[in-house]
Design an enzyme around this catalytic site. Structure first.
Site, PDB file in Angstrom:
ATOM      1  N   ASN A 142       0.819  -1.235   0.000  1.00 10.47           N
ATOM      2  CA  ASN A 142       0.000   0.000   0.000  1.00 10.47           C
ATOM      3  C   ASN A 142       0.847   1.278   0.000  1.00 10.47           C
ATOM      4  O   ASN A 142       0.612   2.197   0.791  1.00 10.47           O
ATOM      5  CB  ASN A 142      -0.976   0.015   1.184  1.00 10.47           C
ATOM      6  N   ASN A 187      -4.328  -0.305  -6.912  1.00 13.50           N
ATOM      7  CA  ASN A 187      -5.691   0.122  -6.597  1.00 13.50           C
ATOM      8  C   ASN A 187      -5.616   1.449  -5.866  1.00 13.50           C
ATOM      9  O   ASN A 187      -6.567   1.899  -5.239  1.00 13.50           O
ATOM     10  CB  ASN A 187      -6.419  -0.897  -5.713  1.00 13.50           C
ATOM     11  N   HIS A 246      -9.702  -5.389  -7.086  1.00 10.21           N
ATOM     12  CA  HIS A 246      -9.319  -5.062  -5.709  1.00 10.21           C
ATOM     13  C   HIS A 246     -10.460  -5.427  -4.769  1.00 10.21           C
ATOM     14  O   HIS A 246     -11.610  -5.516  -5.181  1.00 10.21           O
ATOM     15  CB  HIS A 246      -9.055  -3.551  -5.638  1.00 10.21           C
ATOM     16  N   SER A 247     -10.134  -5.608  -3.515  1.00  6.92           N
ATOM     17  CA  SER A 247     -11.199  -5.836  -2.539  1.00  6.92           C
ATOM     18  C   SER A 247     -10.875  -5.178  -1.216  1.00  6.92           C
ATOM     19  O   SER A 247      -9.717  -4.934  -0.890  1.00  6.92           O
ATOM     20  CB  SER A 247     -11.399  -7.342  -2.348  1.00  6.92           C
TER      21      SER A 247
HETATM   22  O1  LIG Z   1      -8.104  -4.614   4.221  1.00 10.06           O
HETATM   23  C1  LIG Z   1      -6.989  -4.090   4.188  1.00 10.06           C
HETATM   24  O2  LIG Z   1      -6.285  -3.924   5.189  1.00 10.06           O
HETATM   25  C2  LIG Z   1      -6.447  -3.692   2.859  1.00 10.06           C
HETATM   26  O3  LIG Z   1      -5.213  -3.074   3.028  1.00 10.06           O
HETATM   27  C3  LIG Z   1      -7.401  -2.803   2.113  1.00 10.06           C
HETATM   28  O4  LIG Z   1      -7.779  -1.718   2.916  1.00 10.06           O
HETATM   29  C4  LIG Z   1      -6.831  -2.303   0.818  1.00 10.06           C
HETATM   30  O5  LIG Z   1      -7.689  -1.339   0.269  1.00 10.06           O
HETATM   31  C5  LIG Z   1      -6.715  -3.322  -0.259  1.00 10.06           C
HETATM   32  O6  LIG Z   1      -7.017  -4.585   0.065  1.00 10.06           O
HETATM   33  C6  LIG Z   1      -5.551  -3.213  -1.191  1.00 10.06           C
HETATM   34  O7  LIG Z   1      -5.361  -4.099  -1.987  1.00 10.06           O
HETATM   35  O8  LIG Z   1      -4.831  -2.213  -1.159  1.00 10.06           O
HETATM   36 MG   LIG Z   2      -3.802  -2.982  -3.001  1.00  5.60          MG
END
Ligand SMILES: O=C([O-])[C@@H](O)[C@@H](O)[C@H](O)[C@@H](O)C(=O)[O-]
Ligand SMILES: [Mg+2]
Length: 431
Positions: free
Chosen positions: A230, A276, A327-328
């Site tokens: 991220n 994403n 993405h999720s």
């Molecule tokens: O659920 C999480 O902690 C993920 O980091 C999510 O918030 C992200 O938006 C996501 O899954 C990603 O692929 O960056």
């Molecule tokens: Mg991601």
């Protein structure tokens, strides 16, 4: 028989669903996450369901938007966007920064609106499908595959939420080192048959995450692997990780934050980059594609504005020779059904989609969706092919009502501060 598909009622039910202590670069998931369940009802008694983010800023928009829908026609999907533009967004809700809790890129008024529209678009498609006796994928032009492949979404995680935090206990245990990550991956393959793996990174220093990916590569030779910090790394760190893992990675996801940094990484490595975070709206496509910053865009029908916008994004990606996948974020079965319907219609889907669904022990459906061999079968039943469990919905709504307000917005940093009072959202790049 002519059906009257005039919308006569819209029900919005905010809920809190159990979430395990999954770690990411900004903190840890709270014990419960807000989601919003949308139901539309038509004059002839047809109903349709949708699901989207449930934080306060989305609810504030969803309520006036729902009022505007009364009297409109279910098939008028284009009209949803015009209508959304009429709903004012409180400017304090728009950060111009990366959305802290959701790690979903820059937060704009349009993106907030689109995330709300998506829940309604899905509900209207569900109702329309039921009225016509057609599955949602048929309304989107028809499926090109009978099952959609998902990847095992691995997380570093604690065994428990911090002491004293009321929560549901999960049965996954802790995963805090390479052995723990491999064990979690094995559990994913045994329970759901996944064959590709994504590790949420940006939690530990990069060397430890490199070791975890190496351990996965050894345990599952030849299987597609991804790592997603991220945007927690500098360009130099991203390049170092790419060099060390280039032989085993399917792609690196958002190693560095923002299009310029991603473009610099992309220019200096052969490892494909997915995102994403830097391509999250149509407006962001031109710069990213022109600079060659990303090779795979991970769509999310929630913030891209629904299933038809997701198809449009896929067409743009196809035109530019950029890959597309999905993405999720924490979500329930309505969203998984929606993701599966649209993914079934996208010809250029060459990577397994992400889904948090296995982490969600709770749902609002009478029957959970299942993964077989890592895939979800595409339903041919009318609409989404799911049925709302009203008792469960009421139970999860009651939890939302009973909350004192602390869990009504996702805040991973606040959840981390329960365990580590000195925790602040790390500055970027963290490493
Ligand atoms: O659920 C999480 O902690 C993920 O980091 C999510 O918030 C992200 O938006 C996501 O899954 C990603 O692929 O960056
Ligand atoms: Mg991601």
């Amino acid at each position: 028989m002519t059906r009257d598909l005039t919308i006569t009622a819209v029900h919005l039910t905010p809920i809190l669903v159990a979430d395990p202590p999954l770690l990411n670069t900004q903190g840890v998931h709270q014990p419960y996450t807000p989601r919003l369940i949308v139901e539309v009802e038509t004059a002839d008694g047809t109903t349709g369901v949708g699901e989207t983010y449930g934080d306060a800023k989305y609810l504030e928009l969803a309520r006036p938007f729902a009022d505007k829908l009364i009297g409109r026609q279910v098939p008028d999907l284009n009209g949803l966007f015009t209508l959304a533009d009429e709903v004012a967004v409180d400017s304090s809700r728009v950060s111009g920064q990366v959305d802290v809790g959701g790690l979903r890129g820059v937060q704009t008024a349009d993106k907030l609106r689109l995330s709300v529209v998506s829940g309604f678009e899905v509900a209207c498609l569900d109702a329309l499908g039921k009225a016509l006796g057609l599955p949602v994928h048929a309304l989107l032009g028809g499926k090109v595959r009978d099952a959609v492949e998902y990847s095992a979404y691995l997380f570093y995680k604690w065994a428990y939420h911090p002491d004293g935090v009321p929560c549901e206990q999960d049965d996954w245990g802790a995963a805090l080192d390479p052995a723990g990550v491999v064990e979690q991956a094995r559990a994913f393959t045994e329970r759901y048959g996944f064959t590709s793996f994504k590790l949420k990174g940006g939690v530990f220093p990069p060397e430890e995450e490199i070791a975890a990916i190496r351990a996965l590569a050894e345990a599952f030779p030849g299987h597609p692997l991804r790592l997603d910090p991220n945007g927690a790394w500098s360009v130099e760190t991203s390049l170092k990780v790419a060099e060390e893992l280039g032989d085993v990675l399917e792609y690196l996801e958002d190693p560095a934050l923002g299009t310029p940094a991603m473009a610099e990484v992309a220019a200096r490595t052969g490892v494909p980059l997915a995102t994403n975070m830097c391509v999250t709206t149509f407006a962001e496509i031109r710069e990213a594609f022109t600079k060659g910053a990303v090779q795979v865009v991970l769509s999310d029908h929630h913030y891209w504005g629904g299933l038809r916008n997701t198809q449009q994004l896929a067409a743009v990606c196809r035109t530019f020779g950029v890959g597309v996948s999905m993405h999720s974020n924490t979500h329930l079965g309505i969203s998984l059904a929606a993701m599966t319907h649209v993914a079934a219609t996208v010809p250029n889907l060459h990577h397994a989609c992400d889904s948090h669904y296995p982490w969600q022990s709770e749902d609002v459906l009478t029957e959970r969706l299942t993964f077989d061999g890592g895939k979800v079968a595409v339903s041919d039943a009318p609409g989404l092919g799911v049925e709302l469990d009203r008792e469960r919905l009421a139970f999860l709504h009651r939890r939302w009502l009973d909350d004192d307000g602390t869990l009504r917005d996702r805040d991973d940093a606040a959840a981390m501060r329960v365990a580590d009072p000195g925790w602040t959202t790390p500055s970027v790049p963290r490493w």
